[in-house]
Design a protein around this motif. Structure first.
Motif, short mmCIF file in Angstrom:
data_model
loop_
_atom_site.label_atom_id
_atom_site.label_comp_id
_atom_site.label_asym_id
_atom_site.label_seq_id
_atom_site.Cartn_x
_atom_site.Cartn_y
_atom_site.Cartn_z
N TYR A 215 0.83 -1.21 0.00
CA TYR A 215 0.00 0.00 0.00
C TYR A 215 0.86 1.26 0.00
CZ TYR A 215 -3.21 3.51 2.08
OH TYR A 215 -3.95 4.63 2.35
N PRO A 217 -0.17 5.35 0.47
CA PRO A 217 -1.27 6.30 0.66
C PRO A 217 -1.13 7.60 -0.13
CG PRO A 217 0.22 6.40 2.51
CD PRO A 217 0.71 5.28 1.64
N GLN A 246 -3.66 5.33 -3.06
CA GLN A 246 -4.60 6.45 -3.17
C GLN A 246 -3.81 7.68 -3.55
OE1 GLN A 246 -7.59 6.68 -0.15
NE2 GLN A 246 -8.11 8.81 -0.58
N GLU A 247 -4.41 8.51 -4.43
CA GLU A 247 -3.74 9.71 -4.93
C GLU A 247 -4.74 10.86 -4.99
OE1 GLU A 247 -1.48 12.61 -6.35
OE2 GLU A 247 -0.72 10.71 -5.56
N TYR A 253 -3.51 10.61 -10.54
CA TYR A 253 -4.35 9.44 -10.26
C TYR A 253 -4.69 8.71 -11.56
CZ TYR A 253 -8.93 7.15 -9.87
OH TYR A 253 -9.99 6.27 -9.98
N LYS A 271 -7.22 4.20 -5.52
CA LYS A 271 -8.34 5.04 -5.14
C LYS A 271 -8.02 6.53 -5.34
CE LYS A 271 -10.50 1.35 -3.75
NZ LYS A 271 -11.66 0.80 -4.51
N GLY A 272 -9.10 7.29 -5.50
CA GLY A 272 -8.94 8.73 -5.65
C GLY A 272 -9.91 9.25 -6.70
N THR A 276 -6.03 11.28 1.22
CA THR A 276 -6.03 10.12 2.10
C THR A 276 -6.33 10.52 3.54
OG1 THR A 276 -4.38 9.06 0.69
CG2 THR A 276 -4.60 8.21 2.92
N ASP A 280 -10.16 8.56 3.51
CA ASP A 280 -9.51 7.25 3.38
C ASP A 280 -10.48 6.29 2.68
OD1 ASP A 280 -8.10 4.91 3.63
OD2 ASP A 280 -8.49 4.67 5.77
N GLN A 281 -10.14 5.93 1.45
CA GLN A 281 -11.03 5.07 0.66
C GLN A 281 -10.71 3.58 0.82
OE1 GLN A 281 -11.74 6.37 -3.38
NE2 GLN A 281 -11.61 8.52 -2.80
#
Length: 671
Positions: A215, A217, A246-247, A253, A271-272, A276, A280-281
């Motif tokens: 991961y 973030p 996530q971005e 992204y 995600k995005g 984050t 937070d996705q």
């Protein structure tokens, strides 16, 4: 043209077409999405006919087109993970120049939903309309169709394509003066971080049929994630590596998700675009490995409400240890990542920061409390100080933190600091502010320092509490002398209550002037009354009695009288102590100080040795004790450099002076 750099240069040069229609800092908004589109177009070549055939045959039998995912394959029969059922491609678009805008829009609408999400975040349709209006759309499609920008998977590997994306982003970021490390971390730094994160997992990663979750973030273009997967698969190809990220930046992204799709990853795990910290996705996500270069020195004001609400939840939320000052969210990302560690398995983290999270914030501050929580939970394994000028848009020093929830036995309760500031090679040609790079030899030396876990000039090993201290409030007694003179009487006007005597809130000018005059007369009367008190006093009680007697006609509050006495006093080490009603010495707030006493030292012994020796009447207010942690990296590796000999400096001055005189003489002779 198979050379990577030549492809980058050719694509970069396409931006010249946009001059006039777009500003320089907008070029990437067109070039990046069209580069992605070209790659998707090339990747679909092998299965294009099969997709169209499948679509035409079954389009009326399904509510959605999910079955087309299985039809879209590369030349080896592997599913691509995306599709396009339009009959258009770059070649056929050029065959109908009169309708190129309309046909290109249709082409985009025929992509699978995951690709449409990518192009929506590029706002590509807006730019297509803008390009068409400026008569540039056809020309741009032609340029992207030339052999010089051939991005076909047969000629450009997925790894090379990702590198092309990153290099283009780096160049655009440099041109737009983007903040350092915002979207792109140099490959040499990523390689070091990856090896540090996996160094203790060689045996574990030898097992068969493992699943490992990784991961980031603040994943940017996803380079760190893919680097980790490549590293693991070099050790053991049987391991299933699943990437998550996530971005916040829309275009980045989109690039990351496109890159993941092209590489056959689960792009839905990216995600995005959103922050984050406040969105937070992957709320339930727990990961084996986490690696990141979060933005440093950036305000988290836009996340403030959510972050503070979550901080109130304590450790059931992500920010229970505290919140740093609003202008830098690095320690929030660090807490976020630690909250994502697995509870029943080993997790490891590699994260890069600037120097601020190591020492900013005094005991009791949010930053210090976060460090306290990290260190007292024994999460921090090592910090590596990197060389300067490693990043493209900044030359500042950076640090790699290695954290884990399961340290090896020999590292329990220990923190290793490694000074790698001299482990670099000079680049032949600078890239922005990047003038240095980590050669394989440098990376090996850093890894070796880490692995040996020994004390030397470049490696220091501390117990956790070596970097902690108790901040103790040191009080000294209030000793004052009291005297009525013009200088001290002027101090009365700094007292709010006294100054307000000559102020008026009336809106009526006549009344206002009358009230102000009356107030000034009262001030003068108070001063004249005080002037009747003679001599110099060294005892509060005696002086207070005289002041109260002199000011009794004015019916002043006890608080104002106290402030008047303080205004007429100054510190005097020979005066009598000021005491409270119980006879205890009152502290002098102006002399109040603090001492940072290392956790390993006895506080009473330290106080006697370092304070009482110089101030015998001082005492500690232990109710104000605060425990803090800081890692003063520079101090630990400081090496004394003696000044140059005076004779040598004098010789240099004489030499320079002589040279200047000779130059002046030459100028005079020529004139």
């Amino acid at each position: 043209m198979n050379n990577f750099q030549e492809k980058v240069t050719f694509i970069w040069d396409l931006a010249d077409l946009l001059r006039g229609t777009y500003k320089r800092n907008e070029y990437q908004k067109v070039i990046l999405p069209f580069t992605v589109l070209k790659r998707f177009d090339s990747s679909l070549e092998y299965s294009k006919k099969d997709i169209i055939k499948e679509y035409n045959q079954f389009k009326d039998q399904f509510d959605d087109l999910g079955h087309l995912y299985a039809v879209a394959k590369d030349k080896d029969g592997n599913e691509l993970g995306f599709f396009n059922y339009s009959e258009y491609d770059f070649k056929s678009l050029l065959a109908d120049p009169e309708h190129i805008e309309e046909n290109l829009m249709h082409y985009l609408d025929c992509f699978s939903p995951n690709v449409q999400d990518i192009f929506n975040n590029f706002y590509i349709k807006t730019h297509i309309a803008r390009l068409s209006k400026a008569n540039l759309l056809l020309l741009l499609i032609k340029k992207f169709s030339e052999s010089k920008v051939d991005l076909h998977p047969d000629r450009v590997s997925n790894h090379e394509m990702g590198t092309i994306f990153e290099e283009l982003i780096r160049k655009f970021a440099e041109q737009s003066n983007e903040e350092a490390g915002e979207h792109f971390t140099p490959r040499d730094v990523v390689e070091l971080m990856t090896k540090l994160m996996f160094i203790e997992n060689g045996l574990t990663l030898q097992e068969k049929n493992l699943i490992r979750l990784i991961y980031d973030p603040a994943c940017g273009t996803g380079g760190m994630l893919t680097s980790c997967k490549e590293y693991i698969n070099e050790i053991n190809k049987s391991i299933e590596v699943v990437l998550f990220g996530q971005e916040i930046n829309q275009e980045i992204y989109a690039i990351c998700k496109a890159d993941m799709l092209i590489k056959g990853e689960q792009a839905e795990n990216i995600k995005g675009p959103s922050s984050t910290l406040s969105d937070d996705q992957l709320t339930d996500g727990k990961f084996h490995y986490m690696i990141s270069n979060p933005p440093y020195g950036r305000k988290w004001e836009q996340d403030k409400e959510v972050v503070l609400n979550e901080a109130e939840k304590g450790y059931s939320g992500r920010f229970g240890a505290g919140t740093p000052r609003i202008n830098d969210g690095q320690l929030l990302f660090l807490q976020h990542m630690l909250s994502k560690m697995k509870e029943d398995e080993k997790s490891r983290i590699a994260v890069i920061t600037n120097g601020s999270p190591l020492f900013t914030g005094d005991a009791g501050s949010g930053e210090s409390n976060i460090r306290k929580w990290i260190i007292e939970n024994d999460y921090l394994e090592a910090i590596i100080g990197l060389p300067e000028q490693l990043f493209y848009n900044t030359g500042i020093r950076t640090y790699v933190w290695i954290l884990t929830n399961e340290k090896p036995i020999e590292r329990l309760g220990k923190i290793q600091l490694i000074d790698a500031s001299a482990k670099f090679k000079k680049m032949r040609k600078s890239l922005g502010n990047k003038r240095n790079y980590l050669h394989e030899e440098d990376i090996f030396k850093i890894i070796d320092l880490y692995s040996k876990f020994e004390e030397n000039d470049n490696s220091k090993i501390f117990d956790n509490n070596d970097v902690g201290y108790t901040k103790v409030a040191v009080e000294r007694p209030l000793q004052l002398n009291y005297q009525i003179n013009e200088e001290r009487l002027d101090n009365l006007y700094t007292i709010n209550a006294f100054a307000k005597f000559s102020e008026s809130k009336s809106k009526d000018l006549d009344i206002k002037l009358e009230e102000e005059k009356a107030g000034q007369e009262k001030q003068e009367a108070i001063i004249n009354a005080l002037k009747k008190i003679g001599d110099v006093y060294i005892n509060w009680d005696k002086f207070e009695a005289h002041v109260k007697k002199a000011l009794k006609p004015f019916n002043l509050s006890s608080a104002l009288i106290k402030n008047i006495i303080m205004a007429l006093s100054e510190h005097d080490g020979k005066a009598e102590y000021v005491t409270d009603g119980k006879g205890n010495k009152k502290p002098d707030g102006k002399l109040r100080d603090t001492e940072k006493i290392p956790l390993k030292k006895d506080i009473d012994e330290y106080f006697e040795e370092e304070v009482l020796k110089y101030y015998p009447d001082a005492w500690m207010d232990r109710k104000k004790d605060k425990v803090g942690y800081e890692i003063n990296f520079t101090q630990y590796f400081y090496k004394y450099q003696p000044p140059r000999p005076l004779e040598e400096i004098e010789a240099d001055i004489k030499r320079v002076t002589t040279e200047i005189q000779e130059l002046i003489k030459e100028d005079l002779d020529e004139s």
